[in-house]
Enzyme design. Structure first.
Site, mmCIF file in Angstrom:
data_model
loop_
_atom_site.group_PDB
_atom_site.id
_atom_site.type_symbol
_atom_site.label_atom_id
_atom_site.label_comp_id
_atom_site.label_asym_id
_atom_site.label_seq_id
_atom_site.Cartn_x
_atom_site.Cartn_y
_atom_site.Cartn_z
ATOM 1 C CG ASP A 266 0.112 -0.456 7.749
ATOM 2 O OD1 ASP A 266 -0.740 0.405 8.035
ATOM 3 O OD2 ASP A 266 1.330 -0.205 7.631
ATOM 4 C CE LYS B 145 1.138 1.177 4.358
ATOM 5 N NZ LYS B 145 1.829 2.373 4.770
HETATM 6 O O1 C5P Z 1 1.127 -2.050 13.874
HETATM 7 P P1 C5P Z 1 2.548 -2.218 13.418
HETATM 8 O O2 C5P Z 1 3.245 -3.355 14.097
HETATM 9 O O3 C5P Z 1 2.693 -2.206 11.946
HETATM 10 O O4 C5P Z 1 3.317 -0.891 13.924
HETATM 11 C C1 C5P Z 1 4.720 -0.769 13.938
HETATM 12 C C2 C5P Z 1 5.092 0.329 14.924
HETATM 13 O O5 C5P Z 1 4.603 1.579 14.463
HETATM 14 C C3 C5P Z 1 4.521 0.173 16.301
HETATM 15 O O6 C5P Z 1 5.368 -0.605 17.111
HETATM 16 C C4 C5P Z 1 4.440 1.605 16.797
HETATM 17 O O7 C5P Z 1 5.710 2.027 17.246
HETATM 18 C C5 C5P Z 1 4.147 2.377 15.530
HETATM 19 N N1 C5P Z 1 2.709 2.652 15.341
HETATM 20 C C6 C5P Z 1 2.096 3.611 16.127
HETATM 21 N N2 C5P Z 1 0.773 3.897 15.949
HETATM 22 C C7 C5P Z 1 0.054 3.249 14.992
HETATM 23 C C8 C5P Z 1 0.665 2.273 14.163
HETATM 24 C C9 C5P Z 1 1.994 2.002 14.372
HETATM 25 O O8 C5P Z 1 2.741 4.221 16.986
HETATM 26 N N3 C5P Z 1 -1.223 3.544 14.830
#
Ligand code: C5P
Length: 327
Positions: A164, A12
């Site tokens: 995501d 994406k």
């Molecule tokens: O959800 P995902 O594991 O892809 O997110 C990776 C990192 O991005 C998280 O550990 C966090 O530090 C940050 N993040 C965030 N807020 C979100 C999505 C991601 O702070 N809504």
């Protein structure tokens, strides 16, 4: 039981990414519009040779990744790095584990399995490559283990794996609320195809590091829209020129402050006749909007020779949902 199942899921670009301030968990409330891209990760699940006993432990799920991204110099190094990671940290492994657990909880039989990922989306690039792996793995595992999970259950597992992952399951054009993980499709059959050049940097950028710097600078918005804004309701029908005026990523300034090579690349893009450009997610990939496919190829050719650019990928969106593929 099917012995070999293949599924794919798209990466994406965030057309819009607005971020609030971190909550108690350190996560950020987001308002995001995602366009899935016709760059797909493929996950194959086969029965592992030692998989015929119900009593095997979850560690009997093995995983292997083949990296096939556009930057030829990085493929071998990345494949080695990824394959030496603890499988528990791999989102695709966790996706398969989650489906397997649900089968067992419902009294079903869930044998061991071998997962192979064919990766074409750059790692740590802001294009949700890891999340696309997880989305494809969920769909493949649902079929492989005959888990019978409906779309809602798949989405709820997707949300538990990462912010995501739901958009990579959904495909199309999505608006994301919450942490970006509560998604609703915005596209219609009339949504035009958008042509992109994804411009890759020489090094990845860590999402948590970008959000940490965002917080240090106090850049978070005090409030976010709770519904699709009037402006953004146009996105489903927007052609390239209209879309360019709506592109907006709150993390762009932070990422540029952390990496001078991104400034150089944005300056180089400004010297072209690109229709628009935006940082993809937390970067460092920059998504460059073109008029059509030929224009995208011309822009790709021109930007590839920039010293700050590692490689470019010509692609288009929106893309189809995560789906099973013929073996
Ligand atoms: O959800 P995902 O594991 O892809 O997110 C990776 C990192 O991005 C998280 O550990 C966090 O530090 C940050 N993040 C965030 N807020 C979100 C999505 C991601 O702070 N809504």
């Amino acid at each position: 039981m099917t012995r070999r199942v293949i599924a794919s899921a798209p990466g994406k670009v965030n057309l819009v990414l607005w971020s609030g301030r971190p909550d108690a968990r350190g996560y950020h409330p987001l308002y995001s519009i995602f366009e899935t891209l016709r760059m797909r990760e493929t996950v194959t699940i086969t029965a592992s040779t030692s998989a015929h006993s119900e009593s095997r432990s979850l560690s009997e799920v093995s995983i292997h990744t083949v990296v096939d991204v556009a930057d030829p110099g990085t493929n071998t190094r990345l494949a080695t790095e990824i394959n030496s990671l603890d499988p528990h940290r791999n989102l695709a492994w966790r996706a398969v584990d989650a489906v397997r657990t649900s089968v067992k909880e419902n009294g079903g039989y869930a044998p061991g399995a071998a997962i192979e990922i064919h990766k074409t989306i750059p790692v740590a690039g802001g294009m949700a490559g890891g999340s696309a792996d997880a989305a494809a793995a969920l769909v493949a595992a649902n079929e492989f283990f005959q888990a019978g999970l409906d779309a809602e259950s798949i989405h709820s597992l997707a949300r538990s794996l990462g912010a995501d992952v739901p958009t990579c399951v959904s495909g199309g054009l999505n608006i994301g609320f919450g942490y970006g993980d509560h998604v609703t499709r915005l596209d219609t059959p009339a949504t035009p195809t958008h042509h992109w050049v994804m411009v890759l940097a020489h090094d990845g950028l860590s999402t948590p590091a970008v959000f940490r710097e965002f917080d240090r600078r106090g850049d978070g918005r005090s409030s976010l829209p709770e519904a699709v804004t009037q402006l953004h309701s146009q996105i489903a029908g927007a052609d390239a020129e209209e879309l360019a005026t709506l592109l907006d990523n709150d993390l762009e300034g932070v990422a540029r402050s952390m990496r001078s090579d991104l400034d150089a690349t944005f300056d180089a893009i400004d010297r072209t006749d690109a229709v628009g450009a935006v940082l993809s997610g937390s970067g460092p990939t920059i998504a460059v909007l073109a008029r059509d496919e030929d224009h995208a190829r011309a822009l790709s050719h021109r930007l590839e020779s920039e010293p700050s650019v590692a490689a470019t990928i010509v692609t288009a969106g929106p893309a189809q949902a995560a789906r099973l593929e013929d073996g």
